[in-house]
Motif scaffolding. Structure first.
Motif: not given
Length: 1024
Positions: A911-912, A914-921, A978-981
């Motif tokens: 997310g924009k 965030q600095v690490r991925p979020l888990n949809a689970v 987003q901050n994905t890249l």
């Protein structure tokens, strides 16, 4: 008037040569010239044409929209509405000279009592089952492995004819049409073999598979922003609305659509217009779907869905269908068509979810293709029929030239409620008015008689000056000023009891208060006693404005009109009153006899470098002296200045009631007991904080630390943190809406560990609808402000577009791959030469996984932006393909063996904030966008995911566009939001690590392998 379509027979659903009917082919409406206007009728009235010519850069709203136009409505109308009609040229199909396009809408126009399903069966009858079976394997080979050389030669031979139907041309070709790139053309002809087995395998008639469009707007944001644009388009409907979605779940999103329908109904009733026809489709399980996939939803069932009832919308005629093809044929489509003028296609359902979503706004001949898809999806009889069934798309027309003229940015009336475009439009209108005023003024000055008008003006000014000089009597004016000044001086002395204080040879009364403490004490007590019953503090604060500074309201001397007054005070940031002018920088009180000691120096020990709460000042502009509210009750100037300085004190009436007037409120502090008035000893200052009770008056004041550098600051000169409970108690009784109060209240609502205020607000917006909040982990910076929901595309000409859809398939199995959607996705991987970019929630379908490996082996860079944990329960069911983590792990293992892993880049959505991925689970937010770009010039987006369900079972609607500029604008905003890249890259061993080497397991943000086999199926079944 354009002739209506003649009735069709069941034997022949085509149209013979000579039938005059407008068809929705792209070239049919690519251009409307002035020659299409009936002879003898002007393009525009004489009164409106000059206005349009004066402003060529500002196009008028076209007749295709409901917004008011400078052209009278009777001048330009829809086809068939009357003799004054501007229509596009009739089609001239080179491919079928004897027959026109076969369309579902054309059949239903001729047979309004038939169902859409019957129209499909009559217009596109199914071939012999044996022939269909024989073509099955050939088509599958073409989709998976690509066109053979023989097939390529065949389609290239028919290429010019196919491009002519769609309104395209190659760059080397002459004639009309929009230019298609080589990549787009190869991908397009890869769709055509799927139509040989079933002409409607892509839901749209073959003649409308390719077309042209404009795309003035995209939204890459959360669901509320997209639903707001739905609302903006719906309320502007004139005739009909067709809305399709997978989920229709009672939520804020549903409320937005329902309220838009109510608002539209109210407009229709108020205007006395015919009812607007509304069709709504969604997919939720129903027993009736076992025998009728298109189950009607009766009006008495609307209320539980939060749909408006029939009584709520008297201006609408609404029909609702619940469509699902048993078992696995999900209706996964998501689009909106209004008045056959605009089509919206989006990735989100009508529900509340914390997803990043994509929506695009399309205008052009492609709307007719969406219209056919809508009729195909509806299948049932339309009761009542859609009014625009016989009115194919017509491009907006320039009222001056009569040519097609698409509107972009703030000129498009559908965008009138977008804030950034509203501001742009306001600025443009203002600039136009200013330019017009300047031109008018210039014309007036430079026109005939300008010289004479100038001479008259000069002559008038000279005469006025002469008369004023003749009437001037300086002696009388000076005498009057002296009289006013003496009168004000006497009033001043009487008010402050200075009449008997002067002594001969000492100080005159005009020199202000005495330096002696005893003299000042008596003066202050006398002043307070004489004014106690007459003075009150009021504040004016209108609701639409910020609270203004309180003013002293009572019997006070008027400001002098003949002599200058002392410096006016500034506004205090905490109390909106009792602030003072800052001490001149670098000037110490010892070196400035005219001023007292600066309290700023008490805090820093130096001058001019610290914040200044207040400094000792002279008289107020009204001639009043104010005593201190704190320990410096009666300060004395230690440097012997003849003008002793006192801090200002707002006077409070003890018996004056609080008033609730919207214009003014009297302010009064509560009485304190003698014990409450005593403040604790400040160990830092070495004395009590507070000299006297403000409400009880200065007669109880004790001269503690007067005029001392260690004295406490007055309450009005201190920050809230410095005043402890004193400020809080006083603030509760002051009728001012302080800005500090609002900020403090907001900060109290912000949970701990949520970062700065800006980070908290952004995360709060992203978390809307999430079952588990995820607060910002990124560092606070201006980069957070770069999130831009709206992509307002730059103006462009119509460009090529193709429908890439698939019908629903209910039976289990992974064999239904013969459709334009799957063919387009695989062709993009096959023909891209440099780069393939895909963002999708899930990717596990076997054909797409194979295409990723093949592209990497050819040396094409493949970039995948996937969600972590999205729908892991469903994807863990056997034969579904596995979760994203499992698929990525397998891909890297295979590519490492081929030494091609460097061509694959996988990122987990981040997310924009965030600095690490979020888990949809963990029920946190994710990205629900379905977007693919090939060589940065061709893009496919819409409803379809890259999982087994979307590839083999669900009904999906997607479009493929050919415009490098639009693709670039979409990509830029998609990646910026987003901050994905920046933070989501997965290592070549399939594991994500941060810069410190920590994995997702370290942060507890993964549930890899949680759902497998039977346990996964049970977990998925519980969610249904």
């Amino acid at each position: 008037m354009v002739d209506q379509l003649p009735p069709l027979t069941e034997k022949d659903s085509g149209l013979e040569r000579g039938d005059r009917v407008e068809t929705p082919k792209a070239q049919d409406f690519a251009m409307a010239t002035s020659s299409s206007v009936p002879s003898g009728e002007p393009v525009a009235s004489s009164s409106s044409a000059p206005a349009a010519l004066d402003e060529p850069s500002t196009p008028q709203p076209p007749v295709a929209y409901s917004q008011p136009s400078a052209i009278p409505p009777s001048t330009f109308t829809n086809a068939g509405a009357g003799p004054s009609t501007v229509t596009a040229p009739l089609p001239s199909s080179s491919s079928s000279p004897s027959k026109r396009s076969k369309l579902i809408s054309a059949y239903l126009t001729a047979h309004p009592t038939h169902s859409a399903g019957k129209a499909i069966q009559k217009t596109f009858p199914q071939p012999n089952p044996l022939i269909k079976l024989a073509r099955r394997f050939k088509v599958k080979h073409s989709v998976i492995n690509g066109l053979t050389d023989e097939e390529m030669r065949r389609w290239e031979g028919e290429g010019k004819e196919l491009r002519g139907k769609a309104g395209w041309k190659l760059e080397s070709e002459e004639g009309d049409g929009t230019v298609v790139t080589e990549l787009f053309w190869k991908m397009y002809i890869s769709l055509l073999p799927t139509l040989e087995r079933d002409p409607l395998s892509g839901l749209v008639p073959p003649d409308l598979l390719g077309s042209t469009t404009t795309m003035p707007l995209s939204i890459i944001s959360l669901i509320p922003d997209i639903m707001q644009h739905y609302r903006d388009v719906i309320v502007r409907a004139e005739k009909e609305i067709f809305l399709a979605t997978n989920y229709w779940q009672p939520s804020n999103s549903v409320n937005t659509v329902s309220q838009a329908l109510r608002d539209l109904s109210a407009r229709v009733v108020k205007a006395g217009r015919p009812k607007v026809i509304v069709k709504i489709m969604y997919d939720r399980g129903s027993w009736e779907q076992l025998w009728n996939s298109h189950a009607p939803v009766k009006p008495n069932q609307w209320a539980p869905l939060d749909l408006p009832t029939e009584q709520d919308v008297p201006g609408l005629d609404m029909e609702v269908i619940n469509f699902h093809r048993v078992l696995l044929g999900t209706f996964h489509a998501k689009f909106l068509i209004v008045d056959r003028k605009v089509a919206l296609i989006n990735s989100n359902n009508i529900q509340d979810r914390p997803n990043l979503e994509l929506m695009t706004h399309l205008e052009g001949p492609i709307v007719d293709a969406f219209y056919e898809v809508a009729l195909h999806s509806w299948w049932n009889k339309l009761d009542p029929p859609l009014p625009c069934m016989s009115e194919p798309y017509k491009p907006p027309v320039n009222p001056v030239t009569g040519k097609p003229h698409y509107l972009f940015q703030d000129h498009n009336p559908y965008f009138d409620d977008i804030e950034i475009l509203k501001a742009a439009k306001a600025a443009r209108i203002l600039l136009r008015r200013q330019t017009r005023d300047i031109d008018e003024e210039k014309a007036q000055h430079d026109g005939p008689g300008a010289g004479e008008r100038l001479r008259d003006a000069v002559r008038k000014v000279v005469n006025e000056q002469r008369q004023s000089l003749a009437d001037w009597k300086p002696g009388e004016e000076l005498e009057a000023r002296a009289h006013i000044a003496m009168k004000e001086l006497r009033e001043f002395r009487e008010r402050w009891g200075l009449g008997n204080t002067s002594r001969a040879g000492s100080r005159g009364p005009s020199r202000g208060p005495s330096r002696r403490p005893s003299q000042n004490d008596g003066l202050l007590r006398s002043a307070h006693k004489s004014e106690e019953d007459r003075t009150a503090v009021t504040s004016t604060a209108a609701e639409s404005e910020a609270p203004s500074s309180p003013t002293v309201n009572g019997d006070v001397p008027l400001k002098s009109k003949s002599y200058p007054l002392p410096h006016e005070p500034s506004i205090d940031t905490n109390w909106d009153y009792s602030a003072f002018s800052p001490n001149p920088a670098g000037l110490r009180p010892e070196n400035n006899p005219s001023r007292g000691t600066s309290i700023a120096d008490h805090e820093t020990g130096q001058s001019g470098s610290a914040k200044r709460h207040a400094h000792f000042a002279d008289f107020d502009g009204t001639g009043q002296l104010f005593v201190d509210t704190g320990a410096t009750a009666h300060c004395r100037n230690r440097n012997g200045s003849p003008n002793a300085s006192y801090t200002r004190l707002p006077r409070f009436e003890r018996d004056t009631p609080m008033v609730a007037s919207p214009m003014a409120s009297t302010i009064r502090l509560p009485l304190e007991t003698e014990s409450q008035a005593q403040s604790p000893v400040d160990p830092k200052l070495g004395h009590e904080n507070g000299g006297f009770d403000v409400a009880r008056g200065p007669e109880l004041a004790a001269p503690i630390g007067a005029n001392s550098e260690s004295a406490a600051l007055p309450m009005t000169a201190r920050e809230p943190a410095e005043m402890d409970h004193t400020y809080e108690k006083a603030k509760k009784h002051v009728g001012l809406n302080l800005e500090n109060e609002t900020k403090r209240k907001d900060s109290e609502e912000q949970p701990e560990g949520t970062g700065s205020r800006r980070m908290f607000q952004l995360s709060k917006k992203f978390n809307a609808g999430a079952l588990s909040d995820a607060w910002a982990t990124v560092e606070d910076s201006d980069e957070l402000d770069s999130f831009k929901p709206h992509v307002v595309h730059a103006p462009h000409k119509p460009f090529p577009i193709a429908m890439c859809c698939r019908k629903p398939h209910g039976f289990p199995g992974h064999h239904d791959i013969r459709n334009p959607q799957n063919a387009a996705w695989l062709a993009g991987f096959r023909y891209a030469k440099k780069k393939v970019f895909v963002q999708t929630p899930t990717l596990n379908a076997r054909p797409i996984v194979r295409a990723v490996k093949q592209a990497c082996r050819r040396g094409v860079d493949v970039v995948l932006l996937l969600d972590l944990g999205f729908n892991d329960k469903g994807e863990s069911i056997p034969f579904q393909g596995g979760t994203n983590e499992e698929v990525v792990d397998r891909l890297y293992k295979i590519l490492r063996k081929d030494k091609k892993e460097q061509y694959l880049k996988v990122y987990w959505y981040t997310g924009k904030d965030q600095v690490r991925p979020l888990n949809a689970v963990k029920k946190q937010r994710n990205c629900h966008i379905k977007f693919a770009a090939y060589d940065d010039e061709v893009a496919i987006f819409g409803n379809g995911n890259q999982d087994s369900q979307s590839w083999f079972h669900s009904q999906e609607i997607n479009v493929m566009i050919d415009n490098k500029q639009v693709v670039s604008e979409m990509m830029a905003t998609l990646l910026s939001n987003q901050n994905t890249l920046q933070y989501g890259l997965v290592d070549t061993d399939g594991i994500w690590r941060d810069k410190e080497g920590h994995t997702l397991e370290h942060y507890g943000a993964t549930a890899k392998g949680a759902f497998r086999g039977l346990s996964g199926f049970i977990a998925f079944a519980k969610t249904i």
